[in-house]
Motif scaffolding. Structure first.
Motif, PDB file in Angstrom:
ATOM      1  N   ARG A 194       0.820  -1.220   0.000  1.00 15.61           N
ATOM      2  CA  ARG A 194       0.000   0.000   0.000  1.00 15.61           C
ATOM      3  C   ARG A 194       0.850   1.265   0.000  1.00 15.61           C
ATOM      4  O   ARG A 194       0.528   2.243  -0.654  1.00 15.61           O
ATOM      5  CB  ARG A 194      -0.918   0.017   1.224  1.00 15.61           C
ATOM      6  N   ASN A 195       1.919   1.265   0.799  1.00 15.63           N
ATOM      7  CA  ASN A 195       2.711   2.486   0.929  1.00 15.63           C
ATOM      8  C   ASN A 195       3.169   3.022  -0.410  1.00 15.63           C
ATOM      9  O   ASN A 195       3.058   4.223  -0.703  1.00 15.63           O
ATOM     10  CB  ASN A 195       3.931   2.224   1.830  1.00 15.63           C
ATOM     11  N   ASP A 196       3.690   2.132  -1.250  1.00 18.17           N
ATOM     12  CA  ASP A 196       4.229   2.579  -2.532  1.00 18.17           C
ATOM     13  C   ASP A 196       3.145   2.895  -3.549  1.00 18.17           C
ATOM     14  O   ASP A 196       3.450   3.400  -4.642  1.00 18.17           O
ATOM     15  CB  ASP A 196       5.182   1.515  -3.100  1.00 18.17           C
ATOM     16  N   ALA A 197       1.894   2.609  -3.211  1.00 17.10           N
ATOM     17  CA  ALA A 197       0.772   2.999  -4.075  1.00 17.10           C
ATOM     18  C   ALA A 197       0.091   4.255  -3.548  1.00 17.10           C
ATOM     19  O   ALA A 197      -1.012   4.599  -3.985  1.00 17.10           O
ATOM     20  CB  ALA A 197      -0.231   1.862  -4.184  1.00 17.10           C
ATOM     21  N   SER A 198       0.733   4.954  -2.595  1.00 15.32           N
ATOM     22  CA  SER A 198       0.147   6.175  -2.035  1.00 15.32           C
ATOM     23  C   SER A 198      -0.111   7.206  -3.127  1.00 15.32           C
ATOM     24  O   SER A 198       0.676   7.363  -4.064  1.00 15.32           O
ATOM     25  CB  SER A 198       1.096   6.793  -1.002  1.00 15.32           C
ATOM     26  N   VAL A 199      -1.235   7.909  -2.972  1.00 11.84           N
ATOM     27  CA  VAL A 199      -1.519   9.027  -3.865  1.00 11.84           C
ATOM     28  C   VAL A 199      -0.605  10.190  -3.486  1.00 11.84           C
ATOM     29  O   VAL A 199      -0.550  10.601  -2.319  1.00 11.84           O
ATOM     30  CB  VAL A 199      -2.992   9.458  -3.756  1.00 11.84           C
ATOM     31  N   VAL A 200       0.138  10.706  -4.463  1.00 13.38           N
ATOM     32  CA  VAL A 200       1.008  11.868  -4.263  1.00 13.38           C
ATOM     33  C   VAL A 200       0.410  13.049  -5.020  1.00 13.38           C
ATOM     34  O   VAL A 200       0.129  12.943  -6.222  1.00 13.38           O
ATOM     35  CB  VAL A 200       2.442  11.593  -4.756  1.00 13.38           C
ATOM     36  N   VAL A 201       0.181  14.145  -4.314  1.00 16.20           N
ATOM     37  CA  VAL A 201      -0.379  15.341  -4.949  1.00 16.20           C
ATOM     38  C   VAL A 201       0.488  16.548  -4.598  1.00 16.20           C
ATOM     39  O   VAL A 201       1.133  16.601  -3.548  1.00 16.20           O
ATOM     40  CB  VAL A 201      -1.838  15.611  -4.509  1.00 16.20           C
ATOM     41  N   ARG A 202       0.482  17.511  -5.519  1.00 18.99           N
ATOM     42  CA  ARG A 202       1.147  18.792  -5.267  1.00 18.99           C
ATOM     43  C   ARG A 202       0.082  19.872  -5.325  1.00 18.99           C
ATOM     44  O   ARG A 202      -0.582  20.056  -6.350  1.00 18.99           O
ATOM     45  CB  ARG A 202       2.253  19.050  -6.284  1.00 18.99           C
ATOM     46  N   ALA A 203      -0.098  20.558  -4.184  1.00 20.35           N
ATOM     47  CA  ALA A 203      -1.116  21.601  -4.084  1.00 20.35           C
ATOM     48  C   ALA A 203      -0.481  22.967  -4.280  1.00 20.35           C
ATOM     49  O   ALA A 203       0.628  23.227  -3.787  1.00 20.35           O
ATOM     50  CB  ALA A 203      -1.797  21.537  -2.724  1.00 20.35           C
ATOM     51  N   THR A 204      -1.187  23.822  -4.987  1.00 19.27           N
ATOM     52  CA  THR A 204      -0.762  25.215  -5.138  1.00 19.27           C
ATOM     53  C   THR A 204      -1.722  26.088  -4.346  1.00 19.27           C
ATOM     54  O   THR A 204      -2.920  26.166  -4.661  1.00 19.27           O
ATOM     55  CB  THR A 204      -0.756  25.638  -6.616  1.00 19.27           C
ATOM     56  N   VAL A 205      -1.206  26.688  -3.262  1.00 22.03           N
ATOM     57  CA  VAL A 205      -2.017  27.461  -2.325  1.00 22.03           C
ATOM     58  C   VAL A 205      -1.383  28.841  -2.162  1.00 22.03           C
ATOM     59  O   VAL A 205      -0.229  28.938  -1.743  1.00 22.03           O
ATOM     60  CB  VAL A 205      -2.099  26.765  -0.948  1.00 22.03           C
ATOM     61  N   ARG A 206      -2.117  29.884  -2.510  1.00 24.82           N
ATOM     62  CA  ARG A 206      -1.601  31.253  -2.385  1.00 24.82           C
ATOM     63  C   ARG A 206      -0.276  31.436  -3.112  1.00 24.82           C
ATOM     64  O   ARG A 206       0.621  32.146  -2.669  1.00 24.82           O
ATOM     65  CB  ARG A 206      -1.438  31.632  -0.910  1.00 24.82           C
ATOM     66  N   GLY A 207      -0.116  30.722  -4.208  1.00 27.20           N
ATOM     67  CA  GLY A 207       1.115  30.817  -4.991  1.00 27.20           C
ATOM     68  C   GLY A 207       2.238  29.945  -4.490  1.00 27.20           C
ATOM     69  O   GLY A 207       3.319  29.913  -5.090  1.00 27.20           O
ATOM     70  N   HIS A 208       2.030  29.228  -3.402  1.00 26.94           N
ATOM     71  CA  HIS A 208       3.054  28.346  -2.847  1.00 26.94           C
ATOM     72  C   HIS A 208       2.673  26.896  -3.125  1.00 26.94           C
ATOM     73  O   HIS A 208       1.494  26.528  -3.075  1.00 26.94           O
ATOM     74  CB  HIS A 208       3.192  28.560  -1.340  1.00 26.94           C
ATOM     75  N   ARG A 209       3.687  26.077  -3.393  1.00 27.17           N
ATOM     76  CA  ARG A 209       3.427  24.673  -3.718  1.00 27.17           C
ATOM     77  C   ARG A 209       3.780  23.768  -2.530  1.00 27.17           C
ATOM     78  O   ARG A 209       4.813  23.954  -1.884  1.00 27.17           O
ATOM     79  CB  ARG A 209       4.219  24.264  -4.955  1.00 27.17           C
ATOM     80  N   VAL A 210       2.888  22.811  -2.278  1.00 24.48           N
ATOM     81  CA  VAL A 210       3.056  21.863  -1.173  1.00 24.48           C
ATOM     82  C   VAL A 210       2.990  20.456  -1.750  1.00 24.48           C
ATOM     83  O   VAL A 210       2.015  20.101  -2.424  1.00 24.48           O
ATOM     84  CB  VAL A 210       1.956  22.028  -0.106  1.00 24.48           C
ATOM     85  N   LEU A 211       4.031  19.642  -1.494  1.00 16.28           N
ATOM     86  CA  LEU A 211       4.080  18.283  -2.026  1.00 16.28           C
ATOM     87  C   LEU A 211       3.754  17.286  -0.912  1.00 16.28           C
ATOM     88  O   LEU A 211       4.447  17.209   0.098  1.00 16.28           O
ATOM     89  CB  LEU A 211       5.475  17.981  -2.594  1.00 16.28           C
ATOM     90  N   PHE A 212       2.676  16.529  -1.120  1.00 19.61           N
ATOM     91  CA  PHE A 212       2.244  15.497  -0.164  1.00 19.61           C
ATOM     92  C   PHE A 212       2.670  14.140  -0.720  1.00 19.61           C
ATOM     93  O   PHE A 212       2.203  13.743  -1.799  1.00 19.61           O
ATOM     94  CB  PHE A 212       0.733  15.538   0.022  1.00 19.61           C
ATOM     95  N   THR A 213       3.529  13.426   0.011  1.00 18.59           N
ATOM     96  CA  THR A 213       4.135  12.205  -0.529  1.00 18.59           C
ATOM     97  C   THR A 213       3.623  10.918   0.110  1.00 18.59           C
ATOM     98  O   THR A 213       4.197   9.850  -0.121  1.00 18.59           O
ATOM     99  CB  THR A 213       5.671  12.268  -0.351  1.00 18.59           C
ATOM    100  N   GLY A 214       2.563  10.986   0.898  1.00 19.11           N
ATOM    101  CA  GLY A 214       2.009   9.768   1.474  1.00 19.11           C
ATOM    102  C   GLY A 214       3.045   8.986   2.249  1.00 19.11           C
ATOM    103  O   GLY A 214       3.809   9.548   3.034  1.00 19.11           O
ATOM    104  N   ASP A 215       3.112   7.678   2.001  1.00 22.64           N
ATOM    105  CA  ASP A 215       4.083   6.803   2.668  1.00 22.64           C
ATOM    106  C   ASP A 215       5.025   6.155   1.657  1.00 22.64           C
ATOM    107  O   ASP A 215       5.465   5.013   1.845  1.00 22.64           O
ATOM    108  CB  ASP A 215       3.358   5.715   3.474  1.00 22.64           C
ATOM    109  N   LEU A 216       5.360   6.851   0.593  1.00 23.85           N
ATOM    110  CA  LEU A 216       6.234   6.268  -0.427  1.00 23.85           C
ATOM    111  C   LEU A 216       7.570   5.839   0.168  1.00 23.85           C
ATOM    112  O   LEU A 216       8.183   6.566   0.961  1.00 23.85           O
ATOM    113  CB  LEU A 216       6.515   7.273  -1.547  1.00 23.85           C
ATOM    114  N   GLY A 217       8.044   4.658  -0.250  1.00 21.27           N
ATOM    115  CA  GLY A 217       9.373   4.199   0.110  1.00 21.27           C
ATOM    116  C   GLY A 217      10.391   4.642  -0.932  1.00 21.27           C
ATOM    117  O   GLY A 217      10.058   5.338  -1.912  1.00 21.27           O
ATOM    118  N   GLU A 218      11.639   4.213  -0.746  1.00 21.96           N
ATOM    119  CA  GLU A 218      12.722   4.696  -1.615  1.00 21.96           C
ATOM    120  C   GLU A 218      12.488   4.384  -3.081  1.00 21.96           C
ATOM    121  O   GLU A 218      12.611   5.262  -3.947  1.00 21.96           O
ATOM    122  CB  GLU A 218      14.053   4.089  -1.159  1.00 21.96           C
TER     123      GLU A 218
END
Length: 739
Positions: A623-647
């Motif tokens: 499951r960890n390596d199938a985590s959904v990864v999204v990059r949000a753009t908020v107020r002109g700033h980008r935030v990368l959410f990486t779930g539980d991805l392994g190496e």
């Protein structure tokens, strides 16, 4: 009330029986026979001393019953077939009404059954063992007493009292059960029909109050009842039996009925009560107590409440030792014992209040203190509004119960007239539902208890002593009560929530939960942690009452199991997940996210970067390596959410998307050592957020991960040390505010 010698003999015996049954229900059968031999020896040596002989005799009975049943289950052919994972045909009888549940694979029904006949290959066995069946569909068809012919996949059972778990592949009804169960279901249908002119949660509550039928109650309402300490109203118990018996016996006494008629009517009422409310643990306990009290009246003696409770415990645990550890039984006995022992003297201490008010305060206080450790072990929370909520709803419970039962009975004869008592029942239930809703919405309605539940035993004792001394001091008691109300309502904390928030990392212990505000009172929520209380508290403090998008990065418990807290009192517009799925949360619609997708919520844009489009349903171990990864753009700033991805998955993400630049990085897998150091260089964040629990057993965050971030000059903020962390915009730059 002075305890008799009988009280002093029966109560210790009940405690010994309870402890023995709880222990033996988790042990191999031969332990039960060791207890039988030891108790029989003690009883034989002390047969002239009733205080020793009576408990020993009770222990012999409960241990013998426990050992006999556990041995029968262990030796059953159903148990052996389950160990092989066999597919069988069987005839089963529904033991308790089916209940709907929401699992990760979707909604289903769990049905306790008794297996009567089982066929595998050319062999057929006649048996009588308990099992639990799981099946897709509606619980309406699975009524107590119904006989079913099934084809099922067998799996080993978790407990020692059941032979197997049945995954039903197909089934059909072959019999409706004995007449008494069919008749009781007609009455239950009548109770539902008595309020069917309303289609809301108060109408759904009436069958729960009268007959324990909570099938129409929403998950949100159930959670509100849990948070406000009103869950006991959803499980029919002694209070309901007392109300029904009171109406029946007082009515007959007013009509001049003789004592013998009163006793017969009382006994029939108890039997009918069990049939309609179903033999749940709390119902069984109440029924046995009622029977003991009626027997006392028959012989002309007034039985003490504690003695009746002790006899109820002994009788029920001899008949079914596995009740000892069932939450419904434990809560019911603890609450009843608290009310019997603590409520009368506490009410006398509150003599400065009118007698009804003193009773209204003393009863819920006593029950709450007695049940505190048990409730905390089940929910992980301690309700601070339970006493207030119970005091407020107390006047509405009896009218809702009596009017609901009257509406149900009248609906069987003259449905058009049933609307009158049905409306009375609905109005009373509306009061209860509103109290639960308002109480649950209070910021301090409940607190998370992070320590073992047994630590609440001394806390409850100390609290009881404090309340005992406060009860005689009106001014001090009122002052403490007002202080508690202020703590529950929690006036707004200056500076929180901060302005111009980009992203918030909620402190949910060992797990992930992140909030991206999209509008006043509205947000995107990415993961929710493992427990409902922390995420609910975080969203409440942020003023979030609507979740525009609820995203589960993957299906692990520390990311999804707290969803009930997230949706408590909040609407979810869209539920999103990835290949590993997630729980079936009530939402406007559900979507599946894969790489290349784009989502816009208000002024916030989300790019879906992982997993690949060809990703399919994945097993738990990946499951960890199938985590959904999204990059949000908020107020002109980008935030990368990486779930539980392994190496390896992080390397794959970088190959798929060479540009991973972001201002804020949600560190993967709580800062696990299984990481790719170059990912930090690719992202180039100024702030890194780590959702992690203090002193977690996994060693998160790992020194290697922290070293990688430190070497890159990234400011690291961890929820285990800083609590809830908000990244905010200040004059075009990012700043951090922690709470």
């Amino acid at each position: 009330m002075t305890a008799s010698r009988s009280d002093l003999r029966v109560v210790p015996a009940a405690v010994a029986v309870w402890g023995t049954a709880a222990a033996l229900s988790h042990l191999r059968p031969w332990w039960a026979f060791v207890v039988v031999a030891a108790a029989a020896l003690v009883g034989a040596c002390g047969w002239r001393r009733p205080a020793l002989a009576f408990p020993a005799a009770c222990l012999v009975l409960v241990a013998a019953c426990c050992g006999w049943r556990a041995a029968a289950v262990e030796a059953s052919p159903v148990t052996r077939l389950a160990e092989r994972g066999a597919v069988v045909r069987a005839e089963v009888v529904v033991r308790e009404d089916g209940r709907a549940y929401d699992g990760r694979a979707g909604p289903g029904v769990v049905v306790p059954v008794t297996v009567r006949i089982v066929e595998s290959g050319e062999r057929t066995w006649r048996v009588r063992v308990r099992a639990t069946a799981f099946v897709d569909g509606s619980p309406d068809a699975f009524v107590t007493g119904t006989r079913l012919a099934v084809r099922a996949d067998l799996e080993p059972a978790d407990g020692t009292d059941e032979a197997a778990v049945l995954r039903l592949l197909d089934w059909r009804v072959i019999g409706g059960g004995p007449w008494w169960w069919r008749s009781s279901e007609v009455v239950r249908d009548g109770i539902r029909g008595g309020v069917d002119h309303r289609d809301d949660q108060p109408a759904a509550l009436v069958p729960a109050l009268v007959a324990g039928d909570d099938a129409r109650l929403s998950e949100q309402t159930k959670q509100e009842f849990t948070r406000t300490g009103l869950t006991h109203l959803l499980a029919v118990s002694g209070a309901n039996l007392t109300i029904v018996l009171g109406v029946v016996l007082l009515g007959l006494r007013a009509a001049g009925a003789s004592r013998r008629v009163l006793l017969l009517a009382g006994a029939l009422t108890v039997v009918a009560f069990v049939l309609v409310a179903r033999p749940e643990p709390s119902v069984q306990r109440a029924a046995v107590m009622g029977s003991v009290a009626l027997a006392g009246l028959l012989v002309g003696r007034t039985g003490a409440g504690l003695r009746a409770l002790a006899w109820a415990v002994i009788v029920l645990l001899v008949l079914d030792p596995w009740l000892a550890a069932r939450p419904g039984f434990v809560l019911s006995v603890c609450a009843t014992a608290g009310i019997i022992v603590l409520a009368p003297p506490l009410a006398r201490r509150l003599a400065w209040l009118p007698e009804p008010a003193a009773q209204a305060v003393a009863v819920p206080v006593a029950a709450h203190l007695a049940c505190l450790p048990v409730v905390a072990s089940l929910s992980g929370e301690v309700s601070l509004v339970a006493v207030f909520a119970n005091v407020v709803v107390a006047p509405a419970v009896a009218p809702a119960t009596v009017a609901g039962l009257a509406a149900g009975l009248i609906d069987l004869v003259v449905p058009a007239v049933a609307v009158v008592p049905g409306t009375v029942a609905w109005a009373s239930a509306w009061v209860i539902v509103e109290v639960a809703r308002v109480g649950a919405a209070a910021p301090g309605a409940a607190i998370t208890w992070p320590w073992p539940a047994w630590t609440l035993v001394p806390v409850a004792a100390v609290t009881g002593v404090v309340l005992w001394h406060l009860a005689r001091r009106p001014a001090l008691a009122v002052g403490v009560t007002l202080g508690l109300l202020v703590a529950v309502l929690r006036p707004p904390t200056p500076g929180w929530p901060p302005e111009d928030v980009v992203v918030v990392a909620c402190d949910v212990g060992q797990g992930d939960a992140f909030v991206v505000p999209t509008a006043p009172g509205e947000a995107i929520v990415i993961d929710v942690g493992e427990e409902p209380a922390p995420i609910d508290r975080c969203l409440t403090e942020l003023g979030i009452d609507r979740i525009a998008l609820l995203l589960f990065t993957h299906g692990d418990a520390d990311h999804v199991d707290g969803w009930r807290g997230a949706v408590r009192g909040r609407r979810v517009d869209v539920l999103a997940d990835g290949p590993s799925g997630g729980p079936a949360v009530p939402a406007g619609r559900r979507v599946r996210l894969v790489s290349g997708g784009h989502v816009t919520v208000g002024a916030v844009g989300l790019e879906v970067l992982w997993p690949r489009r060809d990703a399919d349903r994945v097993p738990a171990e990946v499951r960890n390596d199938a985590s959904v990864v999204v990059r949000a753009t908020v107020r002109g700033h980008r935030v990368l959410f990486t779930g539980d991805l392994g190496e390896e998955a992080q390397r794959g993400l970088a190959r798929l998307h060479p540009d991973l630049a972001a201002d804020v990085l949600k560190v993967a897998h709580h800062g696990s050592a299984d990481h790719w150091p170059e990912l930090v260089e690719r992202v180039g964040p100024s702030v890194a957020l780590i959702g992690v629990g203090a002193e977690n057993p996994h060693g998160h965050p790992a020194p290697a991960a922290l070293s990688t971030l430190s070497d890159a000059g990234v400011a690291v903020w961890r929820t285990d040390r800083s609590g809830t962390v908000a990244v905010v915009e200040r004059d075009g730059a990012l700043a951090v505010s922690a709470r």
